[in-house]
Design an enzyme around this catalytic site. Sequence first.
Site, PDB file in Angstrom:
ATOM      1  N   ASP A  83      28.261  41.566  36.682  1.00 22.22           N
ATOM      2  CA  ASP A  83      28.751  42.814  37.050  1.00 22.22           C
ATOM      3  C   ASP A  83      29.898  43.146  36.636  1.00 22.22           C
ATOM      4  O   ASP A  83      30.831  42.051  36.203  1.00 22.22           O
ATOM      5  CB  ASP A  83      28.750  42.809  38.635  1.00 22.22           C
TER       6      ASP A  83
ATOM      7  N   HIS B  99      25.052  48.432  43.725  1.00 20.33           N
ATOM      8  CA  HIS B  99      25.046  47.481  42.589  1.00 20.33           C
ATOM      9  C   HIS B  99      23.818  46.476  42.725  1.00 20.33           C
ATOM     10  O   HIS B  99      23.195  46.450  41.671  1.00 20.33           O
ATOM     11  CB  HIS B  99      26.179  46.509  42.562  1.00 20.33           C
TER      12      HIS B  99
END
Length: 475
Positions: free
Chosen positions: A120, A20
């Site tokens: 996220d 990520h």
Amino acid sequence: MEAQNHQRNIAFFPLMAQGHVIPTIHMAKLFVSRGLKATIITTTVDAPFILKKIETSGTHINIFTIKVPAVEVGLPEHCENVHSVTSPEMQEKFCKATTLLGPQLELFLKQWRPDCLVADMFFPWATDVASKQGIPTLIFHGTSYFALCAMLCVYLYKPHNQVSSDSEPFVIPNLPHKIELDRKKIPDFYKDGVENEFKKLYEESMEALKRSYGVLVNSFYELEHSYSDHYINVLGIKAWHIGPLWLCNEDEDHKLSTDDHECMKWLDKKKSNSVIYVCFGSLSNFGDAQLLEIAIGLEASGHQFIWVVNKQKNIEETWLPKGFEERIEGKGMIVRGWAPQVMILSHEAVGGFVTHCGWNSTLEAVCCGVPMVTWPLLADQFYNEKLITQVLEIGIGVGAQEWTSRVDGEIVKSENIEKAVTKAMGGEEAEEMRSRAGGYAEMARRAIEEGGSSYSDLDKLIEELRSHAISRGTN
Ligand code: UDP
């Protein structure tokens, strides 16, 4: 455009995991290259990794550090990223700890006043924290349009509740193609009666979609146009595709990767398309029994390979067949730890990739025109496998059947590995896959060039954010 955006300020808040953080750095650099200011919110544990990447590129990106309340949820001090979490119990606690980050995020938003927060998908609560400050949130899932559509349709229609056993296939409703799965290939929390932190997180993340400003997708239109159209026009989610992100940063990544890594020199001596690269992402944790099967399968395939293994060198290598390293000398290479993956995949000697179907790895293979042997383990990977094998037809499944995050999960047998590697590396089917993959690689490059589909979508997004900021009176 650049002058107009000079004062626009965008903040990124990625999950503390390499898969990520890496695309987030690429995203931040991309926005900076279009004249915006960027800040990445991260922990003191991950900050050095990010700083190294941005310092080398010379791009100015701010870093704002926060602290994951590890001890408060019963984790060891400094257990502040997914890589230091080693058991399902720890995962659940880590998940809980991230939900306690709200006050720190709020403090950041009040002090820095970004025009937009890119949060996220693992932080659905961030949308509400930002909204209280009048700041719009874009959600970054770090996956394909295909997986976004499939995940949402499984959530909305719950087809897994219509079958009577874990192995009975169901069709995911309302998708452009007929995509079949079974309950073994989706997370445990889908099963009746299961209630845990992950289920809560997943449901909240699906619900946060409705309250967010939209979704940022690391993909390009030509790769999965029917799923991009479907997500936006049929499922009704606002989304922008701005990838492949790593390709926008390709030159810098190459500079940063260890050019002199011994595997690059090793590859230089090999013929074109003669080596298969085997790597299961940044979180791989196979047990010894599975590693042994991989070793046997690779050797039996007769193909040359680079195999990335998360193991230190030991006197007794019980996970390798006897005499393995001597026998494969010159034919195979084991890389322990971290490999310069994009450099390896870009090398002309590499003709195939055994992958866990993490979306970054998948896109990297697509951009390099490398066909895949798909071996999904968890997260969105079983969806990505369907995209690779069934929709794009640039990969062959190894036959993984079970979604698992356990070291002692399903064992894929050496014969299956040998068969899939052999099919991906030679013969008519392999050539067809390679040619299709090569076509997508060219499209990927065009997508990020000025006027290309991803370049233009990012333009549209920046313009929209600017208009939004003006209407909020923050210009
Ligand atoms: N990666 C790498 N070297 C390694 C292992 C992984 O460079 O030895 C990089 C890979 O290129 C990709 C990322 O780590 O950019 C992994 O992301 P992905 O989404 O594929 O999988 P995850 O690690 O999130 O499961």
